[in-house]
Design an enzyme around this catalytic site. Structure first.
Site, mmCIF file in Angstrom:
data_model
loop_
_atom_site.group_PDB
_atom_site.id
_atom_site.type_symbol
_atom_site.label_atom_id
_atom_site.label_comp_id
_atom_site.label_asym_id
_atom_site.label_seq_id
_atom_site.Cartn_x
_atom_site.Cartn_y
_atom_site.Cartn_z
ATOM 1 N N ARG A 182 12.363 -12.256 11.417
ATOM 2 C CA ARG A 182 11.949 -10.989 12.059
ATOM 3 C C ARG A 182 11.014 -11.254 13.226
ATOM 4 O O ARG A 182 10.876 -10.433 14.124
ATOM 5 C CB ARG A 182 11.240 -10.106 11.030
ATOM 6 C CG ARG A 182 12.181 -9.584 10.005
ATOM 7 C CD ARG A 182 11.811 -8.296 9.339
ATOM 8 N NE ARG A 182 10.434 -7.932 9.247
ATOM 9 C CZ ARG A 182 9.856 -7.534 8.114
ATOM 10 N NH1 ARG A 182 10.563 -7.481 7.009
ATOM 11 N NH2 ARG A 182 8.611 -7.159 8.099
ATOM 12 N N ARG A 186 9.565 -17.665 21.203
ATOM 13 C CA ARG A 186 9.886 -17.608 22.634
ATOM 14 C C ARG A 186 9.357 -18.827 23.365
ATOM 15 O O ARG A 186 8.187 -19.188 23.196
ATOM 16 C CB ARG A 186 9.232 -16.390 23.285
ATOM 17 C CG ARG A 186 9.761 -15.100 22.822
ATOM 18 C CD ARG A 186 9.515 -14.034 23.879
ATOM 19 N NE ARG A 186 9.778 -12.734 23.283
ATOM 20 C CZ ARG A 186 8.843 -11.976 22.742
ATOM 21 N NH1 ARG A 186 7.588 -12.348 22.773
ATOM 22 N NH2 ARG A 186 9.171 -10.835 22.207
ATOM 23 N N ARG A 259 6.155 -4.973 -3.052
ATOM 24 C CA ARG A 259 4.785 -5.405 -2.787
ATOM 25 C C ARG A 259 4.007 -4.158 -2.379
ATOM 26 O O ARG A 259 4.536 -3.257 -1.712
ATOM 27 C CB ARG A 259 4.718 -6.423 -1.632
ATOM 28 C CG ARG A 259 5.366 -7.717 -1.939
ATOM 29 C CD ARG A 259 4.654 -8.520 -2.999
ATOM 30 N NE ARG A 259 3.353 -9.013 -2.548
ATOM 31 C CZ ARG A 259 2.474 -9.590 -3.369
ATOM 32 N NH1 ARG A 259 2.741 -9.705 -4.669
ATOM 33 N NH2 ARG A 259 1.322 -10.051 -2.898
ATOM 34 N N ARG A 291 -4.956 -8.873 7.233
ATOM 35 C CA ARG A 291 -5.219 -8.589 8.653
ATOM 36 C C ARG A 291 -6.208 -7.449 8.770
ATOM 37 O O ARG A 291 -6.424 -6.677 7.835
ATOM 38 C CB ARG A 291 -3.927 -8.249 9.388
ATOM 39 C CG ARG A 291 -3.093 -7.167 8.774
ATOM 40 C CD ARG A 291 -1.724 -7.074 9.448
ATOM 41 N NE ARG A 291 -0.851 -6.189 8.683
ATOM 42 C CZ ARG A 291 0.459 -6.101 8.841
ATOM 43 N NH1 ARG A 291 1.067 -6.837 9.754
ATOM 44 N NH2 ARG A 291 1.174 -5.274 8.110
ATOM 45 N N GLU A 314 -6.412 -4.967 5.388
ATOM 46 C CA GLU A 314 -5.226 -4.858 4.521
ATOM 47 C C GLU A 314 -5.183 -5.999 3.521
ATOM 48 O O GLU A 314 -5.331 -7.166 3.899
ATOM 49 C CB GLU A 314 -3.943 -4.934 5.360
ATOM 50 C CG GLU A 314 -3.662 -3.672 6.127
ATOM 51 C CD GLU A 314 -2.339 -3.740 6.878
ATOM 52 O OE1 GLU A 314 -1.442 -4.505 6.470
ATOM 53 O OE2 GLU A 314 -2.226 -3.042 7.892
ATOM 54 N N TYR A 363 13.814 -2.418 3.709
ATOM 55 C CA TYR A 363 12.793 -2.288 4.734
ATOM 56 C C TYR A 363 13.454 -1.844 6.032
ATOM 57 O O TYR A 363 14.259 -2.564 6.602
ATOM 58 C CB TYR A 363 12.067 -3.621 4.973
ATOM 59 C CG TYR A 363 10.977 -3.444 6.018
ATOM 60 C CD1 TYR A 363 9.676 -3.138 5.654
ATOM 61 C CD2 TYR A 363 11.267 -3.510 7.377
ATOM 62 C CE1 TYR A 363 8.692 -2.917 6.595
ATOM 63 C CE2 TYR A 363 10.290 -3.285 8.332
ATOM 64 C CZ TYR A 363 9.011 -2.990 7.925
ATOM 65 O OH TYR A 363 8.045 -2.751 8.866
ATOM 66 N N ASP A 365 12.648 -0.340 9.955
ATOM 67 C CA ASP A 365 11.703 0.103 10.978
ATOM 68 C C ASP A 365 11.975 1.573 11.283
ATOM 69 O O ASP A 365 13.034 2.115 10.943
ATOM 70 C CB ASP A 365 11.877 -0.748 12.248
ATOM 71 C CG ASP A 365 11.136 -2.075 12.140
ATOM 72 O OD1 ASP A 365 10.047 -2.090 11.539
ATOM 73 O OD2 ASP A 365 11.647 -3.084 12.655
#
Ligand code: FAD
Ligand code: UDP
Length: 382
Positions: A182, A186, A259, A291, A314, A363, A365
């Site tokens: 995911r 680059r 989770r 995070r 989190e 999941y 988006d």
């Protein structure tokens, strides 16, 4: 359509009962109302919007359930959301903090330069190739092997291993390879987290979008479907069910695993700029938090404007029944179990349509959720 009296406050019959006022339920509701259908939406939470809910704290639209950045390649979806709200030009990037050392995410030339001092894409590629060859990986079979073959073992050790184990509560060797795919890799100096044509955050938060989507619907909050099942079930011709599919069947085939995440929100008075960036990941295994989000940085122009800031820490943990379910665990056992529930749904309750991330145990988006809800509406609303 027949109209009749119902117990406990519900007085009319609806074309659709929608369980869950998250993005899926709300987009479907909007389309149904547009086609002059009557809609009742119920949600067990005290607010609309599900996980994209944002709370306005003195002008900062706080993402109550974690950072939500809208990104898509789909022009229909981008036009759809822009008809509902103004979006800002926020482009997501993440900073990784590994024991006090700062790296850029997703993996790109800034990350490779910091890690190895390499300057050109060719140098970075050579470094990764040599680490992949040293590890002897040709056909990656799990997340660890996939990660090492994509970015080498040093980046894996510092930026992936600890974070992923904290997030999923499992060794990287026991996780599917696709999870790490995911994230883009680059060979450019480019910190943009998403390969998407369109990206941004609604200037007035996501709740404003949901409010618009739900115009014309009846909405009942603090209403758990399972507590009111008998009176709700008879109310509508069709049910759009966006709560967990296994719960609908009272877990009769077993419990799907998730989770969960604990969000600890803090308002820091007198602090203008706490961490200098919207999202900082703590990638070592010993720092308990995954995070920290500083919400004002999602809104370019707001950073220096206020003499306070809102942050959220989190923490990820194993889900138990009764907790909020966030990430489906798409391993073999859960995938098989979900397929069995799907079959059960088709044979036993054809007037109930399961949708969204909990109804489909997947999941998604936000852009995919909108596509799925629009496709469903196109298909079933006459
Ligand atoms: P939900 O938002 O979960 O809605 C389901 C609703 O059903 C909830 O309101 C719930 O209260 C209600 N419900 C559940 N059980 C019952 C019951 N028994 N009775 C009544 N109501 C019930 N996507 C992106 O595109 N970009 C991002 O940056 C991004 N970041 C994310 C970060 C996190 C931490 C998480 C968890 C997800 C993120 N997502 C992101 C995904 C995004 O949150 C989802 O695509 C979207 O919220 C799914 O909408 P939904 O309607 O399917 O589910
Ligand atoms: N990941 C990581 N280190 C990071 C960020 C992400 O190893 O600092 C891995 C982790 O396994 C995670 C996956 O990459 O599950 C996908 O990251 P993403 O940011 O998409 O995670 P999510 O949005 O699910 O929190």
């Amino acid at each position: 359509m027949q109209i009749h009296e119902i117990k406990r406050g519900f007085t009319i019959m609806y074309d659709y009962l929608i369980v869950g006022s998250g993005l899926f339920g709300s987009v479907f509701a909007h389309e149904a109302v547009w086609h002059s259908k009557s809609v009742l939406v119920v949600d067990k939470r005290p607010h609309i919007g599900g996980n994209i809910y944002t709370e306005n704290i003195n002008g900062i639209h706080v993402h109550s359930y974690g950072a939500h950045i809208f990104h898509t390649n789909n022009k229909r979806v981008w036009d759809y959301v822009n008809n509902l709200a103004d979006f800002n030009r926020y482009t997501h990037s993440v900073i990784a903090n590994y024991r006090g050392e700062i790296y850029s995410l997703p993996f790109n030339m800034y990350t490779f330069n910091k890690m190895w001092g390499v300057i050109t894409p060719q140098e970075a590629q050579e470094k990764i190739n040599s680490q992949r060859e040293a590890a002897g990986i040709t056909n990656p079979k799990n997340l660890e092997e996939q990660a090492i073959s994509l970015v080498g073992h040093e980046i894996y050790e510092r930026l992936i291993k600890g974070y992923t184990q904290k997030q999923w509560g499992r060794e990287c060797k026991n996780l599917p390879a696709f999870i790490i795919k995911r994230l883009p890799v680059r060979f450019k100096y480019d910190n943009n987290y998403f390969d998407a044509l369109y990206q941004g955050i609604p200037v007035k938060g996501y709740t404003a979008i949901i409010k618009k989507l739900l115009e014309g619907c009846e909405v009942k909050l603090n209403c758990d479907y399972f507590e009111h099942r008998s009176e709700l079930e008879g109310l509508a011709d069709k049910i759009i069910f966006t709560a967990p599919i296994d719960a609908y069947f009272d877990y009769e085939l077993g419990t799907l695993e998730y989770r969960t995440v604990r969000f600890e929100q803090e308002i820091l008075d007198g602090v203008n700029n706490y961490q200098g960036h919207s999202v900082i990941n703590y990638t070592d295994k010993d720092t308990p938090c995954m995070r920290i989000i500083e919400h004002k940085h999602f809104y370019p122009g707001l950073e220096l404007d206020k003499n306070f800031t809102v942050i959220t820490r989190e923490f990820s943990s194993e889900w138990r029944p009764g907790m909020e379910a966030y990430y489906p665990v798409n391993d073999e056992r859960n995938t098989r179990l979900y397929e069995s529930y799907k079959e059960l749904a088709m044979t036993r309750c054809p007037n109930v349509i399961f949708g969204g991330r909990l109804g489909e145990y997947k999941y998604y988006d936000m852009d995919m959720i909108i596509i799925k809800a629009l496709e469903l509406a196109d298909k079933i609303i006459a």
